[in-house]
Write a protein that holds these residues in place. Structure first.
Motif, PDB file in Angstrom:
ATOM      1  N   GLU A 101       0.836  -1.200   0.000  1.00  8.58           N
ATOM      2  CA  GLU A 101       0.000   0.000   0.000  1.00  8.58           C
ATOM      3  C   GLU A 101       0.871   1.251   0.000  1.00  8.58           C
ATOM      4  OE1 GLU A 101      -2.998  -0.141   3.020  1.00  8.58           O
ATOM      5  OE2 GLU A 101      -3.592  -2.178   2.482  1.00  8.58           O
ATOM      6  N   PRO A 102       0.459   2.278  -0.739  1.00  6.62           N
ATOM      7  CA  PRO A 102       1.287   3.479  -0.845  1.00  6.62           C
ATOM      8  C   PRO A 102       1.281   4.330   0.426  1.00  6.62           C
ATOM      9  CG  PRO A 102      -0.748   3.745  -2.072  1.00  6.62           C
ATOM     10  CD  PRO A 102      -0.722   2.332  -1.593  1.00  6.62           C
ATOM     11  N   ARG A 103       0.296   4.177   1.268  1.00  2.63           N
ATOM     12  CA  ARG A 103       0.231   5.021   2.468  1.00  2.63           C
ATOM     13  C   ARG A 103       1.105   4.461   3.583  1.00  2.63           C
ATOM     14  NH1 ARG A 103      -4.951   4.415   6.171  1.00  2.63           N
ATOM     15  NH2 ARG A 103      -3.389   5.267   7.559  1.00  2.63           N
ATOM     16  N   THR A 104       1.323   5.268   4.583  1.00  3.96           N
ATOM     17  CA  THR A 104       2.076   4.831   5.753  1.00  3.96           C
ATOM     18  C   THR A 104       1.100   4.621   6.908  1.00  3.96           C
ATOM     19  OG1 THR A 104       2.478   7.099   6.436  1.00  3.96           O
ATOM     20  CG2 THR A 104       4.160   6.054   5.071  1.00  3.96           C
ATOM     21  N   TYR A 105       1.491   3.745   7.830  1.00  2.00           N
ATOM     22  CA  TYR A 105       0.677   3.431   8.995  1.00  2.00           C
ATOM     23  C   TYR A 105       1.495   3.664  10.257  1.00  2.00           C
ATOM     24  CZ  TYR A 105      -2.586   0.814   6.014  1.00  2.00           C
ATOM     25  OH  TYR A 105      -3.488   0.442   5.060  1.00  2.00           O
ATOM     26  N   ASN A 106       0.806   4.096  11.304  1.00  2.00           N
ATOM     27  CA  ASN A 106       1.444   4.049  12.612  1.00  2.00           C
ATOM     28  C   ASN A 106       0.914   2.810  13.331  1.00  2.00           C
ATOM     29  OD1 ASN A 106      -1.053   4.692  13.798  1.00  2.00           O
ATOM     30  ND2 ASN A 106      -0.581   6.891  13.817  1.00  2.00           N
ATOM     31  N   TRP A 126       2.274  -3.560  21.727  1.00  3.54           N
ATOM     32  CA  TRP A 126       2.660  -4.953  21.520  1.00  3.54           C
ATOM     33  C   TRP A 126       2.886  -5.244  20.037  1.00  3.54           C
ATOM     34  CZ3 TRP A 126       4.769  -8.535  24.195  1.00  3.54           C
ATOM     35  CH2 TRP A 126       4.766  -9.835  23.748  1.00  3.54           C
ATOM     36  N   LEU A 127       2.021  -4.714  19.204  1.00  3.37           N
ATOM     37  CA  LEU A 127       2.151  -4.897  17.762  1.00  3.37           C
ATOM     38  C   LEU A 127       3.468  -4.307  17.268  1.00  3.37           C
ATOM     39  CD1 LEU A 127       0.848  -5.843  15.143  1.00  3.37           C
ATOM     40  CD2 LEU A 127      -0.295  -3.636  15.014  1.00  3.37           C
ATOM     41  N   ARG A 128       3.818  -3.129  17.761  1.00  6.22           N
ATOM     42  CA  ARG A 128       5.072  -2.495  17.371  1.00  6.22           C
ATOM     43  C   ARG A 128       6.258  -3.373  17.782  1.00  6.22           C
ATOM     44  NH1 ARG A 128       3.936   2.263  19.000  1.00  6.22           N
ATOM     45  NH2 ARG A 128       4.636   2.025  21.140  1.00  6.22           N
ATOM     46  N   GLN A 129       6.206  -3.952  18.982  1.00  4.41           N
ATOM     47  CA  GLN A 129       7.298  -4.820  19.441  1.00  4.41           C
ATOM     48  C   GLN A 129       7.422  -6.064  18.569  1.00  4.41           C
ATOM     49  OE1 GLN A 129       6.808  -5.811  23.555  1.00  4.41           O
ATOM     50  NE2 GLN A 129       6.999  -3.708  24.245  1.00  4.41           N
ATOM     51  N   ASN A 139       7.119   1.302   6.067  1.00  5.02           N
ATOM     52  CA  ASN A 139       7.586   1.716   4.756  1.00  5.02           C
ATOM     53  C   ASN A 139       8.097   3.149   4.765  1.00  5.02           C
ATOM     54  OD1 ASN A 139       5.114   2.816   5.192  1.00  5.02           O
ATOM     55  ND2 ASN A 139       4.126   2.030   3.346  1.00  5.02           N
ATOM     56  N   GLU A 140       8.639   3.577   5.891  1.00  5.84           N
ATOM     57  CA  GLU A 140       9.250   4.901   5.919  1.00  5.84           C
ATOM     58  C   GLU A 140      10.650   4.816   5.330  1.00  5.84           C
ATOM     59  OE1 GLU A 140      10.711   3.127   9.773  1.00  5.84           O
ATOM     60  OE2 GLU A 140       8.715   3.325   8.965  1.00  5.84           O
TER      61      GLU A 140
END
Length: 151
Positions: A101-106, A126-129, A139-140
């Protein structure tokens, strides 16, 4: 005060416990084996506890498990700890979203997407870990390193 707790080991048991020090087993198992060996060599519970920086009660529990279960008492029982709420396919799904996907997510947005599309509820932290441990950083663009900074 109760009687002193001490185990008595045969030469074969002592050799087996000594060999666990170099075996490919978890550190907890190695420590428990050493506790039993020290007790077998005449160390008191309090001295063993001070040596390992444990409480005396922890040492007593290890010695009681040895007396009750023997060698298998050194390992953790299967099924200990919290169960995973997600499966590998959930993380693959998120990684594909990040790549395609072209967008970014936090992490909050990823947690919401996972809950809406896969019915898996994970906290953003938890998801970030989990994603960081897997090597998925989103995708940064890559961060600048010392070698390519303009001075």
């Amino acid at each position: 005060m109760g009687s002193r707790l001490r185990v008595f080991l045969t030469r074969e048991q002592d050799r087996t416990l000594l060999n666990l020090r170099t075996a490919d087993v978890p550190q907890k198992v190695k420590d428990r084996a050493e506790v039993i060996r020290l007790s077998g060599h005449g160390w008191y519970v309090e001295k063993i506890a001070a040596h390992f920086n444990w409480t005396a009660q922890t040492v007593r529990e290890v010695l009681h498990r040895w007396e009750k279960l023997g060698l298998e008492g050194l390992w953790e029982k299967p099924g200990r700890g919290g169960k995973s709420r997600w499966v590998e396919a959930d993380m693959v799904f998120l990684e594909e979203c990040l790549e395609l996907e072209p967008r970014t997510y936090n992490s909050v947005q990823l947690a919401q997407k996972l809950e809406q599309e896969r019915s898996v509820k994970l906290s953003p932290d938890w998801l970030r870990q989990v994603l960081k441990k897997r090597g998925s950083f989103g995708n940064e663009p890559e961060k600048a390193i010392r070698g390519n900074k303009i001075r």
